[in-house]
Scaffold this motif. Structure first.
Motif, mmCIF file in Angstrom:
data_model
loop_
_atom_site.group_PDB
_atom_site.id
_atom_site.type_symbol
_atom_site.label_atom_id
_atom_site.label_comp_id
_atom_site.label_asym_id
_atom_site.label_seq_id
_atom_site.Cartn_x
_atom_site.Cartn_y
_atom_site.Cartn_z
ATOM 1 N N TYR A 273 50.561 44.165 35.136
ATOM 2 C CA TYR A 273 50.621 42.805 35.670
ATOM 3 C C TYR A 273 49.781 41.866 34.809
ATOM 4 C CZ TYR A 273 52.737 44.477 40.006
ATOM 5 O OH TYR A 273 53.591 45.019 40.926
ATOM 6 N N ILE A 274 50.297 40.654 34.569
ATOM 7 C CA ILE A 274 49.514 39.596 33.933
ATOM 8 C C ILE A 274 49.379 38.462 34.945
ATOM 9 C CG2 ILE A 274 49.466 37.818 32.140
ATOM 10 C CD1 ILE A 274 50.800 39.716 30.242
ATOM 11 N N ASP A 275 48.151 38.199 35.369
ATOM 12 C CA ASP A 275 47.894 37.148 36.365
ATOM 13 C C ASP A 275 48.784 37.320 37.588
ATOM 14 O OD1 ASP A 275 46.048 36.041 34.606
ATOM 15 O OD2 ASP A 275 47.534 34.740 33.668
ATOM 16 N N ASN A 276 48.815 38.573 38.101
ATOM 17 C CA ASN A 276 49.579 38.919 39.309
ATOM 18 C C ASN A 276 51.094 38.837 39.127
ATOM 19 O OD1 ASN A 276 47.227 39.395 40.878
ATOM 20 N ND2 ASN A 276 47.018 37.185 41.222
ATOM 21 N N VAL A 277 51.549 38.708 37.893
ATOM 22 C CA VAL A 277 52.982 38.698 37.609
ATOM 23 C C VAL A 277 53.355 40.030 36.957
ATOM 24 C CG1 VAL A 277 54.847 37.594 36.333
ATOM 25 C CG2 VAL A 277 53.020 36.198 37.329
ATOM 26 N N TYR A 278 54.287 40.754 37.555
ATOM 27 C CA TYR A 278 54.714 42.054 37.050
ATOM 28 C C TYR A 278 55.439 41.899 35.715
ATOM 29 C CZ TYR A 278 57.650 46.244 36.703
ATOM 30 O OH TYR A 278 58.293 47.380 36.254
ATOM 31 N N ILE A 279 55.028 42.653 34.692
ATOM 32 C CA ILE A 279 55.631 42.512 33.366
ATOM 33 C C ILE A 279 56.187 43.826 32.806
ATOM 34 C CG2 ILE A 279 54.190 40.548 32.714
ATOM 35 C CD1 ILE A 279 52.614 42.720 30.969
#
Length: 379
Positions: free
Chosen positions: A150-156
């Motif tokens: 996750y980057i800043d709570n965004v799944y990547i």
């Protein structure tokens, strides 16, 4: 007498227990310290990888190789979701298995891991079994740990490590693996910005040169092969006057001819881009400032002696556009002659320092210089 002997033996046993406990703590402390040192080395290697390799894909492959080497991981795969599809960005697994590896988000046991942002450990009990997500393969992996990223709570995407031994990760220090995962995320977060730059690089229509963004991606990789380089920014100081006095078509022709003359006279090792409007940048890779002065003087003299005009065909085409309303000139164009006037500024650039700061300083100088200045200045 017997009681005294027993007491002594008990004391000896207790002493040995205390001694063993102390030794164990020291060994554990040493292991922890050694692990911290290893982690520091890995972080340093990651930072070096960001600076040394060119494309985003190369950097991700490099950090995956570092993980495999430093932590003696059998198999390591990094999969990234680009908003449209999952892509294997780095893996030391045979490519024939990549379809399975980039589909792990569809496996039920990993769906929950992604939703809860928690690692998932899976293993088999003997060599005759296979892991649930394996399709074509049987003997390659017998245990694995899946880490959603996750980057800043965004799944990547996700990172998965595998071993050919059952229960191989039973006693692994998960805190260390979490640190590694966070380092992977940090690197991915860093290279995301480079990926953005790489995707917006364009070639300018009139000069045929790459745009400014090229400097911060592939251009910087070329420049940073050397410890010291010279960055030159120049401005066609009378371009606006040419556009206003004659025509924009002639101004565009000036840009084309100036770019052509310089491209024909510089080495392919040097980076040449149209920076913005009338400003251009030449990065003389591996050359110090005193080594470019004569060349720039020759180029300046040659260009400022060049007479540039539109051809009959270009005049006819532009005039036709006027008649069709696609050009704002009130009258048909005439054969006018323009002579470019250039102002140069050069600075030294050292590998590892801020290229954007050097460019900003040069741009500020050219923008604040007198309109009639036509010189080569070293700042």
């Amino acid at each position: 007498m017997i009681i005294a002997v027993v007491v002594i033996l008990v004391l000896i046993v207790l002493g040995l227990i205390v001694y063993n406990v102390t030794i164990h703590k020291k060994i554990q402390k040493f292991k922890n310290m050694n692990q911290k040192i290893t982690n520091l080395y890995v972080v340093q290697d990651f930072m070096n990888a960001i600076g040394e390799t060119s494309s985003v894909e190369d950097k991700i492959k490099k950090i995956n190789d570092i993980l495999i080497e430093r932590y003696e991981i059998k198999y390591s795969t990094i999969v990234v979701f680009d908003g449209a599809e999952y892509q294997v960005k780095a893996s030391n697994v045979d490519e024939k298995h990549w379809d399975a590896l980039k589909s792990l988000h569809e496996v039920d046991m990993f769906k929950d891991s992604i939703e809860t942002a928690t690692p998932k450990y899976v293993t088999v009990n003997n060599d005759n079994e296979k892991l649930p997500y394996q399709k074509m393969e049987f003997g390659r992996a017998k245990s694995a740990i899946f880490f959603p990223l996750y980057i800043d709570n965004v799944y990547i995407g996700y990172w998965i490590i595998e071993s050919g031994t059952p229960h191989d990760f039973d006693n692994v220090d998960t805190t260390v693996l979490e640190v590694i995962k966070e380092n992977i995320v940090s690197v991915l977060k860093t290279v995301v910005h480079q990926k953005t730059l790489e995707s917006i690089v364009r070639k300018d229509l009139f000069s045929g040169l790459y745009s400014e963004e090229y400097l911060y991606g592939e251009g910087k990789r070329i420049i940073d092969q050397y410890t010291i380089s010279t960055i030159c920014m120049f401005k066609i100081t009378n371009l606006q006057d040419i556009n206003k006095k004659y025509s924009r078509e002639l101004g565009n022709k000036v840009i084309t001819e100036v770019s052509k003359i310089i491209k024909e006279n510089i080495s392919q090792e040097y980076v040449f881009v149209r920076y913005m409007g009338p400003k251009f940048v030449i990065a003389f890779s591996g050359v110090e400032a005193n080594g470019v002065a004569d060349f720039l003087n020759d180029m300046k003299e040659k260009i400022e002696e060049t007479k540039i005009s539109l051809t009959d065909e270009e005049i006819e085409e532009a005039s036709l556009e006027v008649k069709q309303g696609r050009n704002k000139h009130e009258n048909s164009l005439e054969r006018e002659v323009a002579t470019p006037r250039l102002n140069f500024v050069i600075s030294s650039y050292y590998k590892g320092t801020g290229l954007e700061e050097v460019l900003k300083k040069e741009e500020e100088y050219l923008d604040s210089a007198d309109q009639n200045e036509s010189d080569i200045t070293n700042i």
